[in-house]
Motif scaffolding. Structure first.
Motif, PDB file in Angstrom:
ATOM      1  N   MET A   1      -4.857   8.857   3.985  1.00 31.41           N
ATOM      2  CA  MET A   1      -4.481   7.943   5.069  1.00 31.41           C
ATOM      3  C   MET A   1      -4.385   8.712   6.373  1.00 31.41           C
ATOM      4  SD  MET A   1      -0.947   5.771   5.611  1.00 31.41           S
ATOM      5  CE  MET A   1      -1.199   4.692   4.232  1.00 31.41           C
ATOM      6  N   ASP A 253       1.049   7.419   1.373  1.00 30.61           N
ATOM      7  CA  ASP A 253       0.549   8.554   2.141  1.00 30.61           C
ATOM      8  C   ASP A 253       1.230   9.855   1.756  1.00 30.61           C
ATOM      9  OD1 ASP A 253      -1.081   9.699   4.094  1.00 30.61           O
ATOM     10  OD2 ASP A 253       0.437   9.510   5.645  1.00 30.61           O
ATOM     11  N   TYR A 311      -4.033   0.057   7.857  1.00 24.57           N
ATOM     12  CA  TYR A 311      -2.772   0.288   7.160  1.00 24.57           C
ATOM     13  C   TYR A 311      -1.810  -0.898   7.265  1.00 24.57           C
ATOM     14  CZ  TYR A 311      -5.067   4.671   7.238  1.00 24.57           C
ATOM     15  OH  TYR A 311      -6.035   5.637   7.116  1.00 24.57           O
TER      16      TYR A 311
END
Length: 360
Positions: A1, A253, A311
């Motif tokens: 991420m 993440d 996200y």
């Protein structure tokens, strides 16, 4: 991420700062040949999409949209969500684009009330209908996300302390000095967390709650990046606070390659639900192209790309989430909420009251 997407929340919310938005005038756009207002669309069928700075989708998806429609998509970023809405209000008589993406529910009523949007009833998946604003269809929900307190599970295990669960828990003596939050005057997640407390404790009770947090040595950072990377004690951070206001999508993440558990978690009883919308700008040079953009953002291909590109969670619940999100980033079942109309009416007053109460 990629952490770069988080800059959406790290820049100033520009609450009520029309003058600041005006400094970023329409001349700050780049590329494209579409007329800013009136007349016909530019040769080649250019459609201008105004967004916040964190709009991101794979180039292949954009190329496919252009191939399918014959349009050229010109994306023009205008700062964070607050700055973007301010800019749209300032330029509504000479719109700087055709479509917009990234107006969230903290600014939705302001955009609608200012008349910057044209009605367009996009076809919504059933799961998205709960996020509609008003009856005219000016705003089409595209994605959602939860701002929640995150906890460093390894810290709590090492210190033999139970992980808190609720907003009320954060005021208990055993959690004194452990929480970092963002300033709602300069941070969108900070504003979202303030709104969570308004939703939880009401317009007459949220200030008393914050007085308890202040007494419990809450730490305030100016931005998400400062709170998360400087103050938080999580694996990717350098601080000593095991509690921080972040996102329900943050824990994946932090999972190392090959790991079977996440070292952090979102406290799902502390969340505020954010919704991002798209719409057709009133007076758009290419309204038909703008409608195609809105429809495209709801397409299965774009909805499936949203988690790993921006996200956020797609509003279409039939779209499969990444495996790590399914395991480590569930949405809250009962997030706190405040109506867009209430936010528009009281946002500035709430922030001023918070500032006086918390930072003096």
């Amino acid at each position: 991420m990629s952490r770069s997407i988080r800059t959406r929340w790290a820049v100033p919310a520009v609450v009520g700062a029309l003058a600041l938005a005006g400094c970023a005038g329409a001349g700050s756009t780049s590329g494209g040949t579409a007329s800013p207002s009136g007349g016909s669309a530019a040769p080649g069928g250019t459609v201008v999409l105004v967004t916040h700075d964190s709009f991101a989708l794979p180039d292949a998806l954009i190329s496919q949209f252009e191939s399918d429609t014959g349009l050229t998509l010109d994306v023009r970023a205008q700062g964070d969500a607050g700055a973007m809405v301010n800019q749209l209000v300032l330029t509504k008589d000479a719109p700087i684009g055709d479509a917009v993406f990234g107006i969230d529910n903290t600014f939705a009523s302001r955009a609608v009330d200012a008349g910057v949007l044209a009605p367009y009833q996009a076809t919504l998946p059933d799961s998205a209908k709960q996020y509609t604003v008003g009856d005219s269809g000016e705003l089409t929900p595209i994605d959602v996300g939860d701002v929640c307190v995150n906890a460093d599970l390894e810290w709590f295990s090492k210190h033999d302390l139970a992980v808190p669960s609720t907003l009320e828990d954060l005021t208990k003596p055993e959690y004194k000095g452990l929480l970092a939050v963002e300033n709602p005057a300069t941070s969108s997640p900070g504003l979202a967390f303030l709104l969570a407390t308004v939703g939880a404790f009401g317009a007459d009770g949220w200030q008393g709650y914050w007085q308890e947090l202040v007494a419990n040595d809450v730490q305030v950072a100016s931005s998400w990046s400062d709170a998360y990377y400087v103050d938080f004690s999580g694996p990717s951070s350098d601080g000593d606070k095991p509690l921080v206001v972040s996102y329900a999508s943050s824990p994946p993440d932090e999972v190392p390659d090959g790991a079977t558990s996440a070292p952090t978690t979102a406290l799902l009883n502390t969340c505020f639900r954010q919704v991002e919308y798209a719409g057709v700008l009133a007076g758009a040079a290419n309204p038909d192209g703008a409608k195609k953009v809105v429809d495209w953002l709801l397409s299965p291909a774009v909805q499936a790309a949203i988690p790993e590109s921006m996200y956020m969670y797609p509003v279409d619940s039939s779209v499969a989430l990444p495996t790590s999100w399914t395991k480590y980033a569930p949405l809250a079942t009962k997030p706190f909420s405040v109506s867009p109309a209430e936010i528009t009416a009281h946002r500035d007053d709430w922030i001023q009251a918070w500032t006086s109460l918390v930072v003096g």
